[in-house]
Write a protein that holds these residues in place. Structure first.
Motif, mmCIF file in Angstrom:
data_model
loop_
_atom_site.group_PDB
_atom_site.id
_atom_site.type_symbol
_atom_site.label_atom_id
_atom_site.label_comp_id
_atom_site.label_asym_id
_atom_site.label_seq_id
_atom_site.Cartn_x
_atom_site.Cartn_y
_atom_site.Cartn_z
ATOM 1 N N SER A 1 0.785 -1.106 -0.101
ATOM 2 C CA SER A 1 -0.135 0.114 -0.155
ATOM 3 C C SER A 1 0.813 1.088 0.142
ATOM 4 C CB SER A 1 -1.052 0.155 1.212
ATOM 5 O OG SER A 1 -1.881 -1.120 1.128
ATOM 6 N N ARG A 2 2.008 1.340 0.665
ATOM 7 C CA ARG A 2 2.825 2.340 0.557
ATOM 8 C C ARG A 2 3.636 2.489 -0.778
ATOM 9 N NH1 ARG A 2 4.617 0.397 5.617
ATOM 10 N NH2 ARG A 2 6.498 -0.502 4.611
ATOM 11 N N VAL A 3 4.186 1.483 -1.452
ATOM 12 C CA VAL A 3 4.923 1.656 -2.807
ATOM 13 C C VAL A 3 3.920 1.742 -3.862
ATOM 14 C CG1 VAL A 3 6.906 0.486 -1.686
ATOM 15 C CG2 VAL A 3 5.125 -0.828 -3.147
ATOM 16 N N ILE B 1 -5.930 -5.187 -4.272
ATOM 17 C CA ILE B 1 -5.745 -6.453 -3.815
ATOM 18 C C ILE B 1 -6.194 -6.506 -2.649
ATOM 19 C CG2 ILE B 1 -3.903 -7.985 -3.720
ATOM 20 C CD1 ILE B 1 -2.361 -6.573 -5.914
ATOM 21 N N ALA B 2 -6.863 -7.587 -2.179
ATOM 22 C CA ALA B 2 -7.495 -7.945 -0.717
ATOM 23 C C ALA B 2 -6.162 -8.143 0.038
ATOM 24 C CB ALA B 2 -8.429 -9.077 -0.818
ATOM 25 N N PRO B 3 -6.177 -7.859 1.117
ATOM 26 C CA PRO B 3 -5.046 -8.067 2.325
ATOM 27 C C PRO B 3 -4.667 -9.402 2.396
ATOM 28 C CG PRO B 3 -6.318 -6.536 3.180
ATOM 29 C CD PRO B 3 -7.210 -6.866 2.082
ATOM 30 N N GLY B 4 -5.914 -10.337 2.375
ATOM 31 C CA GLY B 4 -5.618 -11.911 2.431
ATOM 32 C C GLY B 4 -5.231 -12.546 1.017
ATOM 33 N N ASP B 5 -5.157 -11.864 0.029
ATOM 34 C CA ASP B 5 -4.692 -12.433 -1.198
ATOM 35 C C ASP B 5 -3.128 -12.354 -1.245
ATOM 36 O OD1 ASP B 5 -4.363 -13.516 -3.873
ATOM 37 O OD2 ASP B 5 -6.052 -12.167 -4.472
ATOM 38 N N VAL C 1 -0.401 -10.108 -3.536
ATOM 39 C CA VAL C 1 0.341 -9.225 -2.940
ATOM 40 C C VAL C 1 1.775 -9.611 -3.142
ATOM 41 C CG1 VAL C 1 0.943 -8.390 -0.737
ATOM 42 C CG2 VAL C 1 -1.322 -8.870 -1.262
ATOM 43 N N GLU C 2 2.321 -10.716 -3.174
ATOM 44 C CA GLU C 2 3.623 -11.066 -3.335
ATOM 45 C C GLU C 2 3.768 -10.642 -4.703
ATOM 46 O OE1 GLU C 2 4.261 -15.206 -2.268
ATOM 47 O OE2 GLU C 2 4.170 -14.808 -0.162
ATOM 48 N N ARG C 3 2.910 -11.066 -5.710
ATOM 49 C CA ARG C 3 3.608 -10.633 -6.928
ATOM 50 C C ARG C 3 3.618 -9.308 -7.117
ATOM 51 N NH1 ARG C 3 6.392 -11.355 -11.382
ATOM 52 N NH2 ARG C 3 5.290 -10.802 -13.477
ATOM 53 N N ALA C 4 2.652 -8.352 -6.745
ATOM 54 C CA ALA C 4 2.776 -6.741 -7.043
ATOM 55 C C ALA C 4 4.154 -6.611 -6.472
ATOM 56 C CB ALA C 4 1.708 -6.234 -6.319
ATOM 57 N N LEU C 5 4.722 -6.809 -5.087
ATOM 58 C CA LEU C 5 5.860 -6.315 -4.666
ATOM 59 C C LEU C 5 6.892 -7.022 -5.297
ATOM 60 C CD1 LEU C 5 4.870 -6.838 -0.888
ATOM 61 C CD2 LEU C 5 5.550 -4.822 -2.190
#
Length: 296
Positions: free
Chosen positions: A136-138, A146-150, A154-158
């Motif tokens: 959410s910061r970057v 993207i839901a927090p539990g997904d 989340v890993e892919r986006a980071l």
């Protein structure tokens, strides 16, 4: 022509798709990310063998739980299947609830950095809430969508941000080679749907969700992606003594309702969607056939 049957979980997409396939000489192509996995049957509400014997079904039971798979790989697997169905004069009917996979197939995905196994291993060591706060910061846009539990997304986006220095939301999609589709979305009164979803959760636990999960844990590591899915995560918690069955059912109900809400939010933002009320299933079926015949 390709037909999409979409809508929130539990609204009756699979039943409608089978009826359309039987009436319009169609074949069903799955875009539910958990139904791709072998043996994850009860928690994913996978169509029964009897239903799948009536009509050709594609992209069910094609992965083992420890195989990595993403939207781009789904699009590469599904596109030739859809093309082949159409080439044989049949009607491709896309059905599921993982709309990111659907978008990847219909509109394509940008050419982003490939998966980095070493980086993924590092990200896996970070607890989920912290990962989502970091995203959410970057990349605030992805943090909102993207839901927090997904964890997988989340890993892919980071991963994309760390490798390229660019937020995943900034990558442009291709503008050609899109698949034209008649998009049909089912809706239902929210309270009625909530009742159906609660009953569905009870049916899954009664049908042996915890026992199925126990058997799957004997085959695959707990870190495998499908174990984070709704129902399976809670069943794992019961098996490890971290939740009672009643607590697990309540959490599964909560997550299922939240998931249905996110699906509706996603669909309302889509363009050129034909909405049908799923309360009267026969009326919805007749209306869907009229839409398909009108586009033929």
């Amino acid at each position: 022509m390709t037909v999409v049957i979409a809508g929130p979980t539990g609204v009756g997409k699979s039943e409608l798709a089978v009826r359309i396939a039987e009436s319009a000489d169609g074949e069903i192509v799955n875009f539910d990310s958990i139904q791709l996995y072998r043996r994850f049957d009860i928690g994913s509400a996978k169509p029964s063998p009897e239903v799948r014997a009536r009509i050709p079904h594609h992209l069910f039971d094609v992965l083992d739980a420890d195989q990595e798979f993403n939207a781009a790989e789904y699009a590469r697997a599904a596109r030739p299947i859809v093309d082949d169905i159409a080439r044989r004069g049949k009607l491709p009917i896309l059905v599921g609830g993982t709309f990111f996979y659907l978008r990847a197939l219909l509109a394509g995905l940008p050419e982003m950095p490939a998966r980095d196994a070493v980086l993924r291993t590092r990200l896996r060591k970070i607890v989920q809430p912290r990962l989502h706060r970091w995203l959410s910061r970057v990349d605030p846009q992805s943090g909102r969508s993207i839901a927090p539990g997904d964890r997988h997304r989340v890993e892919r986006a980071l991963e994309v941000w760390l490798i390229s220095g660019r937020p995943i939301s900034s990558w442009e999609r291709p503008t050609n080679d899109a698949i034209a589709a008649v998009k049909i979305a089912l809706s239902m009164d929210r309270q009625r749907l909530a009742t159906i979803l609660d009953e569905r959760v009870e049916d899954m636990y009664r049908a042996g969700l915890i026992e199925e999960t126990q058997s799957l844990l004997e085959r695959y590591p707990e870190s495998a992606r499908p174990f984070s899915a709704i129902g399976y995560r809670e069943a794992v918690a019961v098996i490890h003594g971290k939740m009672t069955t009643e607590e697990a059912m309540n959490e599964t109900r909560r997550r299922t309702r939240a998931y249905a809400k996110r699906q509706m939010t996603w669909l309302r933002a889509e363009r050129n969607v034909h909405w049908l009320d799923a309360t009267d299933r026969d009326a919805a079926f007749a209306a869907a056939l009229r839409l398909i015949e009108g586009e033929s």
